[in-house]
Scaffold this active site. Sequence first.
Site, PDB file in Angstrom:
ATOM      1  NE  ARG A  93      -0.276   1.260  -9.340  1.00 39.95           N
ATOM      2  CZ  ARG A  93      -0.822   0.743  -8.245  1.00 39.95           C
ATOM      3  NH1 ARG A  93      -1.616  -0.305  -8.350  1.00 39.95           N
ATOM      4  NH2 ARG A  93      -0.593   1.267  -7.058  1.00 39.95           N
ATOM      5  CG  ASN A 147      -8.199   5.151  -8.248  1.00 36.05           C
ATOM      6  OD1 ASN A 147      -9.008   5.834  -7.650  1.00 36.05           O
ATOM      7  ND2 ASN A 147      -7.491   4.201  -7.659  1.00 36.05           N
ATOM      8  CB  CYS A 167     -12.640   6.159  -2.480  1.00 28.33           C
ATOM      9  SG  CYS A 167     -10.885   6.141  -2.032  1.00 28.33           S
ATOM     10  CG  HIS A 197      -7.272   9.192  -3.994  1.00 25.93           C
ATOM     11  ND1 HIS A 197      -6.559   8.443  -4.912  1.00 25.93           N
ATOM     12  CD2 HIS A 197      -8.078   8.305  -3.357  1.00 25.93           C
ATOM     13  CE1 HIS A 197      -6.928   7.178  -4.834  1.00 25.93           C
ATOM     14  NE2 HIS A 197      -7.854   7.075  -3.886  1.00 25.93           N
ATOM     15  CE1 TYR A 251      -3.664   7.703  -3.235  1.00 28.45           C
ATOM     16  CE2 TYR A 251      -5.213   7.415  -1.429  1.00 28.45           C
ATOM     17  CZ  TYR A 251      -4.530   6.901  -2.511  1.00 28.45           C
ATOM     18  OH  TYR A 251      -4.717   5.589  -2.867  1.00 28.45           O
TER      19      TYR A 251
END
Length: 429
Positions: A93, A147, A167, A197, A251
């Site tokens: 990540r 995700n 989500c 998102h 987002y």
Amino acid sequence: MSALKLAIVGGASTYTPELIDGFARLRDTLPIGELVLIDPAADRLELIAALARRIFARQGHHATVTTTTDTTTGVHDADAVLLQLRVGGQAARDKDETWPLECGCVGQETTGAGGLAKALRTVPVVLDIAERVRAANPHAWIVDFTNPVGIVTRALQSAGHKAVGLCNVAIGFQRKFATHLGVDPELVRLDHVGLNHLTWERGVTLLDTPDATTGTEVLPRLLTEHGQAIAADLHLPLPVIQRLGVVPSYYLRYFYQHDQVVKELQDKGSRAAEVAAIEKQLLELYADPALDTKPELLGQRGGAFYSEAAVQLIASLLGTDHRTTVQVVNTRNDGILPFLPDDAVIEVPATVDATGVRPLPQRPLEPLYAGLIASVTAYEHLALDAALHGGRDRVFDALLAHPLIGQIDLADHLTDRLLAHNRHHLNWA
């Protein structure tokens, strides 16, 4: 109905105690007899399981908590399987959030180049797990919280799996709006539309009772009375939100304020580094044998209210709720948004019960939102193609199609960096 068996793939996550807390508190809604935590990280797995048992015990919940590093063993006879894995961990990540910035692009794990990298690593692993679930119990539901949820759920559904994506953005808005209005969250229903998102709240209905089908539209009131707080929470300009008359998800900042966000990220550093520091502290707290509640620090880890959303979704799907509920989920489009292909995965309210998930009809979508949704859906189609079949050209095509990239030289540079940082996770690279 007899007590259920649930399995969590990625059970050693520091986030798992949030789920456990919800399972323990809401046991009347979702009667769990056995919970299996599945994860290759055996040392962390036992640490999380021990805390889970203490949380259950404190709440008077009698479910057994077992662990295994073997997915096939863990999902055997499970009624539902929750996916919350992170291929490559926080280290991967951190890279997803770092190398795109070198090209002047948003570094984020769910959208842009970083999001594509995560999809490429994740989809093959998730599909392998799903095949094991199908072999163990073809009637089990797979609930994906991994995700990028939209792409992963599309991969699962395209392969014929009994899957739905979840989500916490929608339930987060519901809870915050309920607080502003001073009402129970169950009285707040969202006109939530878009992709994972990439969503907007086009309306907020205040119901007279939780089971009511109609109510009073209160979004204008929320924007008038609480607009400043809403804007501050989203880090978006209040005048823009007021002019749009909708509440975009956080987002949307990556699209509406891309260059500003890039500068902020370059100055601040990655979210992954911040989460890694939080996780280190959480693991130290979890090791305390006296701890039998989720610590307050867990709220900084992310994923707020996911446990409540997960409990309600699973309870409806498995029939323990005995009601048809309306919940925001990620599921197959099937004509709901007519400008998208049927197999696209959209994030909208749906009726949910033991017969399945049925997205609610949507009124025509304004071009300002429909255009961006269509563009990102095209990218997600190409991203899934790259995840399933590999190849540099497919990666390049997906990046070129992404509205945050869309330039030949930029897509080329990002492709090289993506492959360099993820080669050991991609069996075709």
